[in-house]
Design a protein around this motif. Structure first.
Motif, PDB file in Angstrom:
ATOM      1  N   SER A  35       0.825  -1.206   0.000  1.00 17.51           N
ATOM      2  CA  SER A  35       0.000   0.000   0.000  1.00 17.51           C
ATOM      3  C   SER A  35       0.859   1.256   0.000  1.00 17.51           C
ATOM      4  O   SER A  35       0.584   2.206  -0.749  1.00 17.51           O
ATOM      5  N   LEU A  36       1.891   1.279   0.815  1.00 20.24           N
ATOM      6  CA  LEU A  36       2.795   2.426   0.872  1.00 20.24           C
ATOM      7  C   LEU A  36       3.432   2.674  -0.493  1.00 20.24           C
ATOM      8  O   LEU A  36       3.400   3.788  -1.023  1.00 20.24           O
ATOM      9  N   ALA A  37       3.987   1.631  -1.080  1.00 20.16           N
ATOM     10  CA  ALA A  37       4.650   1.761  -2.380  1.00 20.16           C
ATOM     11  C   ALA A  37       3.650   2.145  -3.473  1.00 20.16           C
ATOM     12  O   ALA A  37       3.948   2.979  -4.329  1.00 20.16           O
ATOM     13  N   MET A  38       2.465   1.579  -3.422  1.00 20.92           N
ATOM     14  CA  MET A  38       1.446   1.880  -4.435  1.00 20.92           C
ATOM     15  C   MET A  38       1.033   3.346  -4.360  1.00 20.92           C
ATOM     16  O   MET A  38       0.913   4.022  -5.375  1.00 20.92           O
ATOM     17  N   ARG A  39       0.849   3.842  -3.156  1.00 17.80           N
ATOM     18  CA  ARG A  39       0.420   5.231  -2.992  1.00 17.80           C
ATOM     19  C   ARG A  39       1.522   6.204  -3.412  1.00 17.80           C
ATOM     20  O   ARG A  39       1.241   7.272  -3.931  1.00 17.80           O
ATOM     21  N   LEU A  40       2.774   5.847  -3.196  1.00 16.83           N
ATOM     22  CA  LEU A  40       3.869   6.739  -3.571  1.00 16.83           C
ATOM     23  C   LEU A  40       4.207   6.651  -5.051  1.00 16.83           C
ATOM     24  O   LEU A  40       4.555   7.648  -5.676  1.00 16.83           O
ATOM     25  N   LEU A  41       4.114   5.455  -5.614  1.00 18.31           N
ATOM     26  CA  LEU A  41       4.524   5.258  -7.000  1.00 18.31           C
ATOM     27  C   LEU A  41       3.366   5.363  -7.993  1.00 18.31           C
ATOM     28  O   LEU A  41       3.585   5.708  -9.154  1.00 18.31           O
ATOM     29  N   GLY A  42       2.158   5.001  -7.571  1.00 18.49           N
ATOM     30  CA  GLY A  42       1.010   5.067  -8.464  1.00 18.49           C
ATOM     31  C   GLY A  42       0.947   3.951  -9.486  1.00 18.49           C
ATOM     32  O   GLY A  42       0.098   3.978 -10.361  1.00 18.49           O
ATOM     33  N   ARG A  43       1.822   2.992  -9.380  1.00 11.58           N
ATOM     34  CA  ARG A  43       1.858   1.866 -10.331  1.00 11.58           C
ATOM     35  C   ARG A  43       1.960   0.566  -9.550  1.00 11.58           C
ATOM     36  O   ARG A  43       2.932   0.318  -8.845  1.00 11.58           O
ATOM     37  N   ARG A  44       0.963  -0.261  -9.722  1.00 12.64           N
ATOM     38  CA  ARG A  44       0.920  -1.524  -8.969  1.00 12.64           C
ATOM     39  C   ARG A  44       2.132  -2.403  -9.284  1.00 12.64           C
ATOM     40  O   ARG A  44       2.719  -2.985  -8.383  1.00 12.64           O
ATOM     41  N   SER A  45       2.517  -2.495 -10.537  1.00  7.62           N
ATOM     42  CA  SER A  45       3.635  -3.373 -10.901  1.00  7.62           C
ATOM     43  C   SER A  45       4.925  -2.915 -10.221  1.00  7.62           C
ATOM     44  O   SER A  45       5.689  -3.737  -9.707  1.00  7.62           O
ATOM     45  N   GLU A  46       5.153  -1.609 -10.175  1.00  7.26           N
ATOM     46  CA  GLU A  46       6.346  -1.101  -9.500  1.00  7.26           C
ATOM     47  C   GLU A  46       6.248  -1.298  -7.996  1.00  7.26           C
ATOM     48  O   GLU A  46       7.242  -1.614  -7.338  1.00  7.26           O
ATOM     49  N   ALA A  47       5.062  -1.110  -7.445  1.00  9.95           N
ATOM     50  CA  ALA A  47       4.868  -1.310  -6.012  1.00  9.95           C
ATOM     51  C   ALA A  47       5.162  -2.760  -5.632  1.00  9.95           C
ATOM     52  O   ALA A  47       5.796  -3.028  -4.601  1.00  9.95           O
ATOM     53  N   GLU A  48       4.736  -3.689  -6.466  1.00  9.46           N
ATOM     54  CA  GLU A  48       5.010  -5.104  -6.205  1.00  9.46           C
ATOM     55  C   GLU A  48       6.509  -5.395  -6.269  1.00  9.46           C
ATOM     56  O   GLU A  48       7.036  -6.161  -5.454  1.00  9.46           O
ATOM     57  N   GLU A  49       7.195  -4.774  -7.210  1.00 13.04           N
ATOM     58  CA  GLU A  49       8.649  -4.959  -7.306  1.00 13.04           C
ATOM     59  C   GLU A  49       9.355  -4.387  -6.081  1.00 13.04           C
ATOM     60  O   GLU A  49      10.297  -4.995  -5.556  1.00 13.04           O
ATOM     61  N   VAL A  50       8.903  -3.231  -5.618  1.00 12.33           N
ATOM     62  CA  VAL A  50       9.492  -2.622  -4.419  1.00 12.33           C
ATOM     63  C   VAL A  50       9.252  -3.531  -3.207  1.00 12.33           C
ATOM     64  O   VAL A  50      10.168  -3.780  -2.419  1.00 12.33           O
ATOM     65  N   ALA A  51       8.025  -4.015  -3.050  1.00  7.67           N
ATOM     66  CA  ALA A  51       7.717  -4.897  -1.922  1.00  7.67           C
ATOM     67  C   ALA A  51       8.567  -6.164  -1.987  1.00  7.67           C
ATOM     68  O   ALA A  51       9.098  -6.624  -0.964  1.00  7.67           O
ATOM     69  N   GLN A  52       8.725  -6.704  -3.180  1.00 11.40           N
ATOM     70  CA  GLN A  52       9.542  -7.905  -3.342  1.00 11.40           C
ATOM     71  C   GLN A  52      10.987  -7.631  -2.933  1.00 11.40           C
ATOM     72  O   GLN A  52      11.591  -8.412  -2.199  1.00 11.40           O
ATOM     73  N   GLU A  53      11.538  -6.516  -3.366  1.00 18.17           N
ATOM     74  CA  GLU A  53      12.914  -6.168  -3.010  1.00 18.17           C
ATOM     75  C   GLU A  53      13.040  -5.958  -1.496  1.00 18.17           C
ATOM     76  O   GLU A  53      14.029  -6.342  -0.896  1.00 18.17           O
ATOM     77  N   ALA A  54      12.026  -5.351  -0.890  1.00 20.97           N
ATOM     78  CA  ALA A  54      12.054  -5.149   0.569  1.00 20.97           C
ATOM     79  C   ALA A  54      12.092  -6.493   1.288  1.00 20.97           C
ATOM     80  O   ALA A  54      12.847  -6.657   2.264  1.00 20.97           O
ATOM     81  N   PHE A  55      11.323  -7.462   0.817  1.00 17.29           N
ATOM     82  CA  PHE A  55      11.331  -8.776   1.460  1.00 17.29           C
ATOM     83  C   PHE A  55      12.639  -9.521   1.223  1.00 17.29           C
ATOM     84  O   PHE A  55      13.107 -10.250   2.090  1.00 17.29           O
ATOM     85  N   VAL A  56      13.257  -9.326   0.083  1.00 14.69           N
ATOM     86  CA  VAL A  56      14.583  -9.909  -0.150  1.00 14.69           C
ATOM     87  C   VAL A  56      15.558  -9.363   0.894  1.00 14.69           C
ATOM     88  O   VAL A  56      16.357 -10.104   1.471  1.00 14.69           O
TER      89      VAL A  56
END
Length: 181
Positions: A35-56
């Motif tokens: 949700s944080l990444a989606m609200r800041l980036l406005g793109r679900r695909s990028e938000a998912e990539e950011v979340a994935q990198e955070a979990f890595v």
């Protein structure tokens, strides 16, 4: 020194590579980080990539985590914010993808209510996207991530007074933007 970290025990289990702990960590943290990444980036695909990198990064650092310096949740928010900043710097002049400005409406809602919810969400997402990055970040941390002023200010590296000033300017800008539509 900080108070006890509610994530410390789970993080230790992730550090020991317990599969159930990893699943619990994802279930506990993914929705808010996405949700944080989606609200800041406005793109679900990028938000998912950011979340994935955070979990890595969680999995890489879990075994070495030293509690007492900062809460794990604070560190994780900072990681997601930094990853979002990196992406935003790479696309300063781009417009958000129109089809990704909002999340899907509740499928249980009546069709007319769902349409109105989608339209409101899209208007708010577009108004948020039009804000300067620091104002948008302040709003997202406080209203969508439900952080206190002190927590949000700490994550942003500013004083509480500076955060309140950003929030005030952001609310005025949002109000003006939404009233003009």
């Amino acid at each position: 020194m900080i108070d006890s970290d509610p994530d410390a025990e789970l993080l230790a289990r992730v550090g020991r590579s317990e599969p159930q702990a990893v699943q619990e960590m994802v279930a506990r943290k993914l929705p808010r980080m996405l949700s944080l990444a989606m609200r800041l980036l406005g793109r679900r695909s990028e938000a998912e990539e950011v979340a994935q990198e955070a979990f890595v990064r969680i999995w890489k650092h879990a075994a070495q985590w030293q509690s007492g310096q900062a809460r794990f949740d604070t560190w994780l928010h900072r990681v997601v914010l930094n990853l979002c900043y990196d992406r935003l710097r790479g696309r300063r002049d781009e417009e958000p993808y129109e089809d990704e400005l909002h999340e899907a409406a509740d499928p249980a809602a009546a069709p007319d209510e769902a349409l109105q919810a989608v339209q409101r969400s899209a208007r708010m997402a577009a108004a948020l996207a039009a804000l300067p990055a620091r104002q948008r970040e302040a709003l997202v941390l406080q209203y969508y991530q439900e952080l206190s002023n002190a927590e949000a200010a700490g994550l942003m590296g500013i004083s509480v007074e500076a955060l309140e000033s950003l929030l005030s300017r952001a609310r005025r800008a949002l109000r003006a933007q939404l009233m003009s539509d």
